[in-house]
Design a protein around this motif. Sequence first.
Motif, PDB file in Angstrom:
ATOM      1  N   SER A 183       0.807  -1.225   0.000  1.00 54.90           N
ATOM      2  CA  SER A 183       0.000   0.000   0.000  1.00 54.90           C
ATOM      3  C   SER A 183       0.841   1.277   0.000  1.00 54.90           C
ATOM      4  N   THR A 354      -2.253   7.992  11.087  1.00 56.97           N
ATOM      5  CA  THR A 354      -2.486   6.793  10.291  1.00 56.97           C
ATOM      6  C   THR A 354      -1.973   7.056   8.875  1.00 56.97           C
ATOM      7  N   GLN A 356      -2.897   6.425   4.799  1.00 55.73           N
ATOM      8  CA  GLN A 356      -3.870   5.973   3.795  1.00 55.73           C
ATOM      9  C   GLN A 356      -3.258   6.106   2.416  1.00 55.73           C
ATOM     10  N   LYS A 357      -3.057   4.953   1.753  1.00 48.54           N
ATOM     11  CA  LYS A 357      -2.372   4.884   0.455  1.00 48.54           C
ATOM     12  C   LYS A 357      -1.032   5.628   0.523  1.00 48.54           C
ATOM     13  N   VAL A 361      -2.063  10.777   7.629  1.00 50.93           N
ATOM     14  CA  VAL A 361      -3.333  11.393   8.032  1.00 50.93           C
ATOM     15  C   VAL A 361      -3.202  11.759   9.514  1.00 50.93           C
TER      16      VAL A 361
END
Length: 373
Positions: A183, A354, A356-357, A361
């Motif tokens: 990811s 976190t 994301q891709k 974040v």
Amino acid sequence: MNRREWIKTTGTLGVGCMAANLGSLPALAAESQAGCKWEPSVMRLNLRHTWTTTMSSSAYRDTIYVRLTSGGVTGLGEGAPIVRYHENAEEGRRAIESILPFLDGANPWQFEKLMAQVFQRVDGQFAAKAALDIAILDWVGKKLDVPLYRFLGLDAADAPITTFSIGIDTPEITRKKVLEAESFPVLKIKVGLDTDEATMAAVRSVTKKPLRVDANEGWKDKEEAVRKINWLESQGVEFIEQPMPADMIEETRWVRSHVHLPIIADEAAVNARALRKLVEAYDGVNVKLDKCGGIQEALRMIYVAKSLGMKTMLGCMVSSSISVTAAAHLSPLVDYADLDGNLLLANDPYRGVTVQKGKLVLPDGPGLGVRTQ
Ligand code: MG
């Protein structure tokens, strides 16, 4: 209570203008009057994979953990001691204990002065200083009820992608780690041993992603460094971090004049003051809170690097989400991020930033915005 009455009651005018703009005045009553409780300890974190670089190999990591409680609010801080600079968690914890009488009477609202005094009182122990500084700024953000990035005037939407780091391992495990990092759009590959070509071949056998490479001072010969860097350029590498030992500044300047890839200083860039002598040898600087002693010195490094025309990067050590999230709050300021130290853990006790891709974040809670898992 109006402002004049409040000043009369508390006898206090000594709050920074940034804080005064953000919080209601009664909320800013001097916490030093109520006293601060500082609790330093050592936190053991188990790793998902044994982690190997040119410097060390281990299945767990101990970090310095600090809780600061005052006025009913607790700030959390963490610093990961760096073996390269001869630090360890127990000595860091003891360094904080040795200044507890000073800290108990200090005022965390005056965090600039407080940390300047910590730097005067304690030699070295930058991870311990980072743990203190992060705990203070988490506390300040919680008291003001603003996330740290907002306190600093930053836009969370500007947070960059982070690389995911692949430590030195056998070709088989390297391939497995690269596939697990599917990811992440960009990977950081650790090299610097005599296995560099096998490592890169293993990575390239399973992905075409852009790569960044960290040699951790691994190449001692400037001609070897040039050969390796030019070969890495042909392998789709974007930049190379700390190719030669930190004290070989003149040799690194020579290497830089013989390669196209940008060269980023990490081990050589210990604090803001160190940057001026690095500007001819490096294109950029990797800033780590654990290395320089916290958020405030990291900000100075970022601004000094920018003023010298250098690229900026935020890195981290293997640590929990406390330390990594603290660095992530500064990430809207930098060109590159390598903030994956918490993702390498089997038992991160906290949750904060976190990914994301690949994009960082930032949490929206006050202070660091971290909470227990
Ligand atoms: Mg590095």
